[in-house]
Write a protein that holds these residues in place. Structure first.
Motif, PDB file in Angstrom:
ATOM      1  N   UNK A  95       0.838  -1.181   0.000  1.00  0.00           N
ATOM      2  CA  UNK A  95       0.000   0.000   0.000  1.00  0.00           C
ATOM      3  C   UNK A  95       0.886   1.248   0.000  1.00  0.00           C
ATOM      4  N   UNK A  96       0.441   2.272  -0.712  1.00  0.00           N
ATOM      5  CA  UNK A  96       1.122   3.558  -0.713  1.00  0.00           C
ATOM      6  C   UNK A  96       0.078   4.656  -0.564  1.00  0.00           C
ATOM      7  N   UNK A  97       0.555   5.903  -0.460  1.00  0.00           N
ATOM      8  CA  UNK A  97      -0.337   7.056  -0.409  1.00  0.00           C
ATOM      9  C   UNK A  97       0.009   7.954  -1.591  1.00  0.00           C
ATOM     10  N   UNK A  98      -0.901   8.853  -1.982  1.00  0.00           N
ATOM     11  CA  UNK A  98      -0.588   9.749  -3.104  1.00  0.00           C
ATOM     12  C   UNK A  98       0.682  10.552  -2.838  1.00  0.00           C
ATOM     13  N   UNK A  99       1.432  10.803  -3.882  1.00  0.00           N
ATOM     14  CA  UNK A  99       2.662  11.587  -3.729  1.00  0.00           C
ATOM     15  C   UNK A  99       3.484  11.571  -4.997  1.00  0.00           C
ATOM     16  N   UNK A 100       4.530  12.382  -4.996  1.00  0.00           N
ATOM     17  CA  UNK A 100       5.407  12.462  -6.167  1.00  0.00           C
ATOM     18  C   UNK A 100       6.365  13.624  -6.055  1.00  0.00           C
ATOM     19  N   UNK A 137      10.315  25.759  -7.763  1.00  0.00           N
ATOM     20  CA  UNK A 137       9.538  26.914  -7.294  1.00  0.00           C
ATOM     21  C   UNK A 137       8.149  26.529  -6.788  1.00  0.00           C
ATOM     22  N   UNK A 138       7.886  25.228  -6.589  1.00  0.00           N
ATOM     23  CA  UNK A 138       6.582  24.776  -6.113  1.00  0.00           C
ATOM     24  C   UNK A 138       6.642  24.498  -4.618  1.00  0.00           C
ATOM     25  N   UNK A 139       5.648  24.976  -3.875  1.00  0.00           N
ATOM     26  CA  UNK A 139       5.563  24.692  -2.448  1.00  0.00           C
ATOM     27  C   UNK A 139       5.157  23.235  -2.245  1.00  0.00           C
ATOM     28  N   UNK A 140       5.594  22.673  -1.119  1.00  0.00           N
ATOM     29  CA  UNK A 140       5.294  21.273  -0.841  1.00  0.00           C
ATOM     30  C   UNK A 140       3.791  21.020  -0.771  1.00  0.00           C
ATOM     31  N   UNK A 141       3.047  21.931  -0.134  1.00  0.00           N
ATOM     32  CA  UNK A 141       1.598  21.728  -0.015  1.00  0.00           C
ATOM     33  C   UNK A 141       0.913  21.783  -1.383  1.00  0.00           C
ATOM     34  N   UNK A 142       1.381  22.695  -2.250  1.00  0.00           N
ATOM     35  CA  UNK A 142       0.810  22.792  -3.599  1.00  0.00           C
ATOM     36  C   UNK A 142       1.112  21.531  -4.396  1.00  0.00           C
ATOM     37  N   UNK A 143       2.333  21.018  -4.252  1.00  0.00           N
ATOM     38  CA  UNK A 143       2.708  19.783  -4.944  1.00  0.00           C
ATOM     39  C   UNK A 143       1.849  18.616  -4.467  1.00  0.00           C
ATOM     40  N   UNK A 144       1.592  18.562  -3.164  1.00  0.00           N
ATOM     41  CA  UNK A 144       0.776  17.476  -2.622  1.00  0.00           C
ATOM     42  C   UNK A 144      -0.656  17.548  -3.161  1.00  0.00           C
ATOM     43  N   UNK A 203      -1.610  18.824  -5.968  1.00  0.00           N
ATOM     44  CA  UNK A 203      -1.554  18.438  -7.384  1.00  0.00           C
ATOM     45  C   UNK A 203      -1.484  16.922  -7.512  1.00  0.00           C
ATOM     46  N   UNK A 204      -0.627  16.297  -6.708  1.00  0.00           N
ATOM     47  CA  UNK A 204      -0.484  14.843  -6.773  1.00  0.00           C
ATOM     48  C   UNK A 204      -1.771  14.138  -6.331  1.00  0.00           C
ATOM     49  N   UNK A 205      -2.454  14.683  -5.347  1.00  0.00           N
ATOM     50  CA  UNK A 205      -3.719  14.089  -4.900  1.00  0.00           C
ATOM     51  C   UNK A 205      -4.739  14.102  -6.027  1.00  0.00           C
ATOM     52  N   UNK A 206      -4.802  15.218  -6.742  1.00  0.00           N
ATOM     53  CA  UNK A 206      -5.747  15.316  -7.854  1.00  0.00           C
ATOM     54  C   UNK A 206      -5.361  14.373  -8.988  1.00  0.00           C
ATOM     55  N   UNK A 207      -4.065  14.323  -9.321  1.00  0.00           N
ATOM     56  CA  UNK A 207      -3.613  13.486 -10.434  1.00  0.00           C
ATOM     57  C   UNK A 207      -3.742  11.998 -10.120  1.00  0.00           C
ATOM     58  N   UNK A 208      -3.410  11.617  -8.888  1.00  0.00           N
ATOM     59  CA  UNK A 208      -3.340  10.193  -8.559  1.00  0.00           C
ATOM     60  C   UNK A 208      -4.630   9.624  -7.978  1.00  0.00           C
ATOM     61  N   UNK A 209      -5.443  10.487  -7.351  1.00  0.00           N
ATOM     62  CA  UNK A 209      -6.665   9.981  -6.711  1.00  0.00           C
ATOM     63  C   UNK A 209      -7.929  10.639  -7.236  1.00  0.00           C
ATOM     64  N   UNK A 210      -7.790  11.744  -7.973  1.00  0.00           N
ATOM     65  CA  UNK A 210      -8.962  12.445  -8.490  1.00  0.00           C
ATOM     66  C   UNK A 210      -9.686  13.275  -7.450  1.00  0.00           C
ATOM     67  N   UNK A 239      -7.445   6.406 -12.890  1.00  0.00           N
ATOM     68  CA  UNK A 239      -6.356   6.413 -13.865  1.00  0.00           C
ATOM     69  C   UNK A 239      -5.528   7.675 -13.651  1.00  0.00           C
ATOM     70  N   UNK A 240      -4.243   7.511 -13.390  1.00  0.00           N
ATOM     71  CA  UNK A 240      -3.365   8.632 -13.050  1.00  0.00           C
ATOM     72  C   UNK A 240      -3.210   9.577 -14.238  1.00  0.00           C
ATOM     73  N   UNK A 241      -3.331  10.881 -13.957  1.00  0.00           N
ATOM     74  CA  UNK A 241      -3.130  11.912 -14.969  1.00  0.00           C
ATOM     75  C   UNK A 241      -1.805  12.619 -14.703  1.00  0.00           C
ATOM     76  N   UNK A 242      -1.584  13.760 -15.370  1.00  0.00           N
ATOM     77  CA  UNK A 242      -0.352  14.513 -15.173  1.00  0.00           C
ATOM     78  C   UNK A 242       0.735  14.080 -16.129  1.00  0.00           C
ATOM     79  N   UNK A 243       1.981  14.456 -15.798  1.00  0.00           N
ATOM     80  CA  UNK A 243       3.110  14.180 -16.684  1.00  0.00           C
ATOM     81  C   UNK A 243       4.155  13.260 -16.061  1.00  0.00           C
TER      82      UNK A 243
END
Length: 204
Positions: free
Chosen positions: A93-98, A103-110, A112-119, A163-167
């Motif tokens: 098991x893992x949790x969303x992340x990447x 220039x991206x803040x950690x909270x903003x990155x999290x 983004x990853x939550x939206x891309x990986x979990x919707x 289905x994971x989105x993003x790049x």
């Protein structure tokens, strides 16, 4: 096979000078002592600079985030959102992340990853659980990982696939999500268990 990880656990307030401290040392990867000695030799301001994803010993540090998302159940208990990749033979098991972009803040990155990986978009940032620096042999790079805690806001299904989105490299992968009780956090990939006791102490 597990990734060979050698880690210095850093309990950090992001970017606040003087509040980064060396907490624990995990001697798992031989030859990692030089990394530790280099870290110990720095004064406080130098250490904060080098631990902010810049460099160490001439090597870049990859900045990553892991998002621990909790929800409160009808009986007042808390659960954590986890996933498995349906195409991955290693079924931890893992949790969303990447990765954290420049220039991206950690909270903003999290987020983004939550939206891309979990919707999910309906999440509220709660707090930082801590930050860890370690060497990950699988990708042959130093990692600085920020573990962040979020609370899902509103109704969320008990399980779903996304289905994971993003790049990222995981684009197109199918993740299967479910909720586990706080006391089951030990089933996570060992790489992600650094700060689970913080969650247990507050929400178990």
């Amino acid at each position: 096979m597990y990734d060979t990880i050698a880690a210095v656990s850093i309990i950090a307030a992001f970017g606040i000078p003087g509040e980064t401290v060396i907490n624990n040392v995990f001697h798992i990867n031989r030859g990692y002592d030089s990394f530790l000695e280099k870290l110990r030799s720095l004064n406080a301001s130098e250490r904060n600079l080098k631990l902010e994803g810049k460099y160490l010993g001439g090597q870049n540090i990859k900045r990553k985030v892991s998002a621990f998302i909790i929800r409160e159940t009808a009986n007042g208990k808390y659960q954590v959102l986890v996933h498995k990749c349906l195409n991955d033979a290693i079924q931890f098991f893992r949790v969303p992340g990447g990765g954290v972009d420049q220039q991206e803040e950690a909270t903003a990155a999290a987020r983004r990853e939550i939206k891309e990986e979990a919707g999910l978009e309906n999440v509220k940032y709660i707090s930082s659980l801590g930050s860890t620096i370690y060497y990950k042999e699988f990708i042959q790079s130093y990692i600085q990982r920020y573990d962040l805690l979020f609370l899902v806001d509103g109704h969320t299904p008990d399980n779903w696939e996304h289905c994971v989105t993003g790049n990222g490299d995981d684009k197109g992968e199918i993740y299967s999500y479910e909720w586990i009780d706080i006391q089951q956090l030990h089933v996570l990939d060992p790489e992600l268990t650094t700060h689970i006791d913080v969650i247990k102490s507050q929400y178990a």
